[in-house]
Write a protein that holds these residues in place. Structure first.
Motif, PDB file in Angstrom:
ATOM      1  N   PHE A  52       4.461   5.697   7.628  1.00  0.00           N
ATOM      2  CA  PHE A  52       3.879   4.341   7.565  1.00  0.00           C
ATOM      3  C   PHE A  52       2.720   4.251   8.552  1.00  0.00           C
ATOM      4  CE2 PHE A  52       3.528  -0.106   8.857  1.00  0.00           C
ATOM      5  CZ  PHE A  52       3.521  -0.758   7.630  1.00  0.00           C
ATOM      6  N   SER A  53       1.513   4.050   8.022  1.00  0.00           N
ATOM      7  CA  SER A  53       0.324   3.957   8.861  1.00  0.00           C
ATOM      8  C   SER A  53      -0.148   2.520   8.983  1.00  0.00           C
ATOM      9  CB  SER A  53      -0.815   4.805   8.288  1.00  0.00           C
ATOM     10  OG  SER A  53      -0.636   6.175   8.584  1.00  0.00           O
ATOM     11  N   VAL A  54      -0.426   2.113  10.220  1.00  0.00           N
ATOM     12  CA  VAL A  54      -1.025   0.813  10.496  1.00  0.00           C
ATOM     13  C   VAL A  54      -2.482   1.075  10.863  1.00  0.00           C
ATOM     14  CG1 VAL A  54      -0.948  -1.266  11.909  1.00  0.00           C
ATOM     15  CG2 VAL A  54       1.181  -0.046  11.347  1.00  0.00           C
ATOM     16  N   TRP A  99       7.560  12.465  -0.822  1.00  0.00           N
ATOM     17  CA  TRP A  99       7.250  11.759   0.420  1.00  0.00           C
ATOM     18  C   TRP A  99       6.641  10.397   0.105  1.00  0.00           C
ATOM     19  CZ3 TRP A  99       7.023  13.476   5.767  1.00  0.00           C
ATOM     20  CH2 TRP A  99       7.677  14.706   5.969  1.00  0.00           C
ATOM     21  N   GLY A 100       7.155   9.360   0.762  1.00  0.00           N
ATOM     22  CA  GLY A 100       6.578   8.030   0.655  1.00  0.00           C
ATOM     23  C   GLY A 100       5.542   7.836   1.751  1.00  0.00           C
ATOM     24  N   ILE A 101       4.352   7.363   1.368  1.00  0.00           N
ATOM     25  CA  ILE A 101       3.268   7.180   2.337  1.00  0.00           C
ATOM     26  C   ILE A 101       2.682   5.791   2.150  1.00  0.00           C
ATOM     27  CG2 ILE A 101       1.048   8.026   3.166  1.00  0.00           C
ATOM     28  CD1 ILE A 101       1.832  10.782   2.103  1.00  0.00           C
ATOM     29  N   SER A 102       2.774   4.986   3.202  1.00  0.00           N
ATOM     30  CA  SER A 102       2.293   3.607   3.158  1.00  0.00           C
ATOM     31  C   SER A 102       1.126   3.434   4.121  1.00  0.00           C
ATOM     32  CB  SER A 102       3.432   2.638   3.531  1.00  0.00           C
ATOM     33  OG  SER A 102       3.015   1.302   3.372  1.00  0.00           O
ATOM     34  N   MET A 103       0.103   2.714   3.673  1.00  0.00           N
ATOM     35  CA  MET A 103      -1.068   2.429   4.510  1.00  0.00           C
ATOM     36  C   MET A 103      -1.279   0.919   4.539  1.00  0.00           C
ATOM     37  SD  MET A 103      -2.362   5.601   5.172  1.00  0.00           S
ATOM     38  CE  MET A 103      -4.138   5.588   5.394  1.00  0.00           C
ATOM     39  N   LEU A 104      -1.237   0.324   5.721  1.00  0.00           N
ATOM     40  CA  LEU A 104      -1.442  -1.118   5.861  1.00  0.00           C
ATOM     41  C   LEU A 104      -2.673  -1.354   6.721  1.00  0.00           C
ATOM     42  CD1 LEU A 104       1.262  -3.799   6.377  1.00  0.00           C
ATOM     43  CD2 LEU A 104      -0.877  -3.932   7.649  1.00  0.00           C
ATOM     44  N   TYR A 105      -3.680  -2.006   6.143  1.00  0.00           N
ATOM     45  CA  TYR A 105      -4.922  -2.302   6.848  1.00  0.00           C
ATOM     46  C   TYR A 105      -4.858  -3.732   7.385  1.00  0.00           C
ATOM     47  CZ  TYR A 105      -6.678   1.875   4.524  1.00  0.00           C
ATOM     48  OH  TYR A 105      -6.843   3.173   4.084  1.00  0.00           O
ATOM     49  N   GLY A 124       0.797  -1.217   0.000  1.00  0.00           N
ATOM     50  CA  GLY A 124       0.000   0.000   0.000  1.00  0.00           C
ATOM     51  C   GLY A 124       0.828   1.266   0.000  1.00  0.00           C
ATOM     52  N   TYR A 125       1.978   1.237  -0.664  1.00  0.00           N
ATOM     53  CA  TYR A 125       2.949   2.327  -0.640  1.00  0.00           C
ATOM     54  C   TYR A 125       2.863   3.156  -1.916  1.00  0.00           C
ATOM     55  CZ  TYR A 125       7.658   4.472  -0.546  1.00  0.00           C
ATOM     56  OH  TYR A 125       8.717   5.337  -0.572  1.00  0.00           O
ATOM     57  N   LYS A 126       2.812   4.474  -1.745  1.00  0.00           N
ATOM     58  CA  LYS A 126       2.820   5.389  -2.887  1.00  0.00           C
ATOM     59  C   LYS A 126       3.704   6.583  -2.556  1.00  0.00           C
ATOM     60  CE  LYS A 126      -1.848   4.253  -4.556  1.00  0.00           C
ATOM     61  NZ  LYS A 126      -3.191   4.792  -4.876  1.00  0.00           N
ATOM     62  N   ILE A 127       4.264   7.196  -3.596  1.00  0.00           N
ATOM     63  CA  ILE A 127       5.103   8.378  -3.433  1.00  0.00           C
ATOM     64  C   ILE A 127       4.350   9.606  -3.939  1.00  0.00           C
ATOM     65  CG2 ILE A 127       7.239   9.509  -4.147  1.00  0.00           C
ATOM     66  CD1 ILE A 127       8.567   6.781  -4.236  1.00  0.00           C
TER      67      ILE A 127
END
Length: 272
Positions: free
Chosen positions: A212-214, A174-180, A163-166
């Motif tokens: 990085f968001s959990v 900025w790299g922003i990752s979202m993991l559900y 779930g990673y996008k720049i």
């Protein structure tokens, strides 16, 4: 060639497959591709539907290659749009395609939990359910999210890129990752590994910052892991939060598109 974004999710893969099929039925030669390995949720969906995963997109495409990009839409789920295209063009939707489209909408909206969910998303799922022959939608949703939460076979790099996008803010990448996940504590146990991998990715991709968001699916809470600076300062000011340590609870901000990117864009408009 039909494909979605890098680090593809279920919506990206499914809509590439379905749109390629739609084009072929419309007398256009088309084939779906993927840009990287599939996550476990997408593997589960394709296995359930009995569909092979698309081939990897070849390198060095000729300049005159015709392509169609999917899952780059900012208004609604691409699977919802594709369902409407089938209806408008009076093309039947078979059981496997209906299952794929429902799965994509469920994934894209976190089963209608995300604020980006539209009434059209809900109505399209209602339309597709009798065709898909899903006996118990709640049970199927749980199986999808369980598959997405299973990270046991993934390296720490794969977890970070899930779930990673720049994104570009001003002149900063900025790299922003979202993991559900159903099991956020499994990720927190590997926090030190993640921080190291975040540092490596930041350096390798020449990023100004990485987040990085959990996302706890059950509690619908966002726990963001903070690498250092400038991440610390930006998160505090952009989201108006105070915290200690390297994990901040951002509450119900669980949509990157609606809850994370707009505050960051607003912050960088007034901060160089």
């Amino acid at each position: 060639m039909v494909f979605g974004h890098r680090n593809p999710d279920t919506d990206s893969i499914v809509t590439a497959l379905v749109f390629a099929d739609f084009l072929r039925r419309s007398k256009v030669n088309a084939k779906a591709y993927r840009l990287s390995d599939l996550d476990n949720e997408t593997k589960f969906v394709l296995k359930t539907a009995g569909i092979e995963q698309p081939d990897m997109l070849p390198d060095n495409l000729p300049d005159d290659t015709e392509v169609a990009l999917v899952d780059h839409n900012e208004i609604g789920s691409t699977a919802t749009i594709l369902t409407k295209l089938h209806i408008e063009n009076q093309l039947d939707i078979d059981q496997k395609t209906a299952l794929l489209l429902i799965s994509a909408i469920i994934s894209d909206t976190l089963h209608f939990r995300l604020p980006t969910t539209t009434d059209d998303d809900r109505s399209v799922v209602d339309y597709l359910l009798p065709i898909a022959n899903i006996d118990n939608i709640e049970s199927y949703v749980n199986q999808m999210f369980e598959a997405n939460s299973d990270l046991s076979d993934l390296s720490i790099q794969q977890i970070l890129l899930h779930g990673y996008k720049i994104f570009l803010f001003n002149d900063q990448y900025w790299g922003i990752s979202m993991l559900y996940t159903f099991y956020p504590n499994d990720i927190f146990k590997r926090k030190e590994e993640l921080l190291k991998e975040m540092f490596n990715e930041k350096k390798k991709s020449h990023l100004t910052g990485i987040l990085f968001s959990v996302i706890d699916i059950i509690k619908e809470q966002n726990f963001m892991i903070i690498l250092g600076e400038p991440e610390n300062t930006v998160v505090r000011q952009a989201f108006n939060v105070d915290f200690e340590g390297q994990i901040v609870n951002l509450g119900s901000r669980i949509s990157r598109k609606r809850d994370i990117i707009p505050p960051l864009e607003a912050y960088f408009k007034i901060k160089p």
